[in-house]
Design a protein around this motif. Structure first.
Motif, PDB file in Angstrom:
ATOM      1  N   ARG A 129      -1.687   9.555  49.202  1.00  0.00           N
ATOM      2  CA  ARG A 129      -0.661   9.414  50.242  1.00  0.00           C
ATOM      3  C   ARG A 129       0.274   8.237  49.952  1.00  0.00           C
ATOM      4  O   ARG A 129       1.472   8.307  50.234  1.00  0.00           O
ATOM      5  N   ALA A 130      -0.251   7.155  49.391  1.00  0.00           N
ATOM      6  CA  ALA A 130       0.592   5.991  49.108  1.00  0.00           C
ATOM      7  C   ALA A 130       1.652   6.310  48.060  1.00  0.00           C
ATOM      8  O   ALA A 130       2.805   5.883  48.186  1.00  0.00           O
ATOM      9  N   ILE A 162       1.209   3.773  55.548  1.00  0.00           N
ATOM     10  CA  ILE A 162       0.507   4.653  54.604  1.00  0.00           C
ATOM     11  C   ILE A 162       0.139   3.893  53.337  1.00  0.00           C
ATOM     12  O   ILE A 162      -0.987   3.998  52.837  1.00  0.00           O
ATOM     13  N   VAL A 163       1.076   3.107  52.810  1.00  0.00           N
ATOM     14  CA  VAL A 163       0.795   2.333  51.594  1.00  0.00           C
ATOM     15  C   VAL A 163      -0.313   1.319  51.866  1.00  0.00           C
ATOM     16  O   VAL A 163      -1.224   1.149  51.053  1.00  0.00           O
ATOM     17  N   ASP A 164      -0.262   0.655  53.020  1.00  0.00           N
ATOM     18  CA  ASP A 164      -1.306  -0.318  53.355  1.00  0.00           C
ATOM     19  C   ASP A 164      -2.679   0.328  53.419  1.00  0.00           C
ATOM     20  O   ASP A 164      -3.673  -0.265  52.988  1.00  0.00           O
ATOM     21  N   LYS A 165      -2.751   1.541  53.938  1.00  0.00           N
ATOM     22  CA  LYS A 165      -4.044   2.214  54.107  1.00  0.00           C
ATOM     23  C   LYS A 165      -4.588   2.807  52.815  1.00  0.00           C
ATOM     24  O   LYS A 165      -5.790   2.831  52.613  1.00  0.00           O
ATOM     25  N   THR A 166      -3.706   3.329  51.964  1.00  0.00           N
ATOM     26  CA  THR A 166      -4.200   4.143  50.848  1.00  0.00           C
ATOM     27  C   THR A 166      -3.728   3.697  49.470  1.00  0.00           C
ATOM     28  O   THR A 166      -4.115   4.308  48.472  1.00  0.00           O
ATOM     29  N   GLY A 167      -2.892   2.667  49.388  1.00  0.00           N
ATOM     30  CA  GLY A 167      -2.287   2.303  48.110  1.00  0.00           C
ATOM     31  C   GLY A 167      -3.089   1.337  47.272  1.00  0.00           C
ATOM     32  O   GLY A 167      -3.908   0.573  47.783  1.00  0.00           O
ATOM     33  N   GLY A 168      -2.821   1.381  45.994  1.00  0.00           N
ATOM     34  CA  GLY A 168      -3.339   0.408  45.048  1.00  0.00           C
ATOM     35  C   GLY A 168      -2.275  -0.638  44.751  1.00  0.00           C
ATOM     36  O   GLY A 168      -1.213  -0.677  45.385  1.00  0.00           O
ATOM     37  N   GLU A 169      -2.541  -1.453  43.766  1.00  0.00           N
ATOM     38  CA  GLU A 169      -1.627  -2.545  43.414  1.00  0.00           C
ATOM     39  C   GLU A 169      -0.226  -2.042  43.067  1.00  0.00           C
ATOM     40  O   GLU A 169       0.774  -2.606  43.515  1.00  0.00           O
ATOM     41  N   ALA A 170      -0.132  -0.974  42.283  1.00  0.00           N
ATOM     42  CA  ALA A 170       1.181  -0.466  41.860  1.00  0.00           C
ATOM     43  C   ALA A 170       1.997   0.015  43.059  1.00  0.00           C
ATOM     44  O   ALA A 170       3.204  -0.233  43.135  1.00  0.00           O
ATOM     45  N   GLU A 171       1.346   0.688  44.007  1.00  0.00           N
ATOM     46  CA  GLU A 171       2.053   1.196  45.171  1.00  0.00           C
ATOM     47  C   GLU A 171       2.496   0.052  46.087  1.00  0.00           C
ATOM     48  O   GLU A 171       3.602   0.073  46.625  1.00  0.00           O
TER      49      GLU A 171
END
Length: 189
Positions: A129-130, A162-171
């Motif tokens: 999702r991120a 969404i990025v906060d919940k599901t993202g990694g460093e790149a996102e």
């Protein structure tokens, strides 16, 4: 169907130019419709040379940085095999193409292209999702000048969650960069 990816074209000096693009694809990527803005390097390159490469990638960060002109260098490439162009080494798939028609009568140019060579470069890593959120934010970033500010701000807030919940460093890196670009744009209004 519109598919988001990256297009490499050849600049006048023979160097690769990279731009995000979401062409409408036909068949199983047998041909597609590119719609660059008339002022873009991509359009000028394709008008002059008529060949390029469309890439599918799972690197949302690369798409985001390319969308707002923050990419310092084009990632490593190999020569295309059927056209005079460049294939991104780290893309998942690449489609070498030749432009068959150019319609300049619209606000955005319509270029029809036939795929003349395909490459399966590496397995598709997928999108969480991120990554989707980063791509949506990157598309918004290319439309800062076209959309109402409150609409963009609201979308950025949703995409950040969404990025906060599901993202990694790149996102997180890509989303942060896009948010900084939005802040700069608002200050410059």
């Amino acid at each position: 169907m519109i598919v988001e990816g990256l297009v490499t074209t050849t600049d006048a000096d023979g160097q690769p130019h990279l731009a995000p693009m979401g062409p409408t694809v036909f068949g199983d990527f047998a041909s597609f419709l590119l719609r660059p803005f008339p002022t873009s390097n991509t359009f000028r390159n394709l008008q002059r040379h008529g060949e390029g490469v469309f890439h599918l990638t799972d690197d949302a960060r690369l798409i985001a940085f390319a969308a707002v002109g923050k990419l310092r260098d084009v990632p490593p490439t190999n020569p295309a095999t059927a056209v005079a162009g460049f294939v991104l080494r780290e893309a998942c798939r690449a489609f070498e193409f030749r432009v068959t028609t150019i319609d300049t009568t619209r606000e955005r140019i319509h270029l029809t292209a036939d795929v003349v060579q395909r490459h399966e470069l590496r397995p598709w890593g997928g999108f969480n999702r991120a990554k989707h959120a980063v791509i949506e934010a990157a598309i918004l970033a290319t439309r800062f000048h076209l959309l109402p500010a409150d609409e963009i701000a609201a979308e950025f807030r949703k995409l950040r969650v969404i990025v906060d919940k599901t993202g990694g460093e790149a996102e997180h890196d890509a989303m942060g960069m896009l948010e900084r670009e939005w802040a700069k744009f608002r200050e410059g209004r």
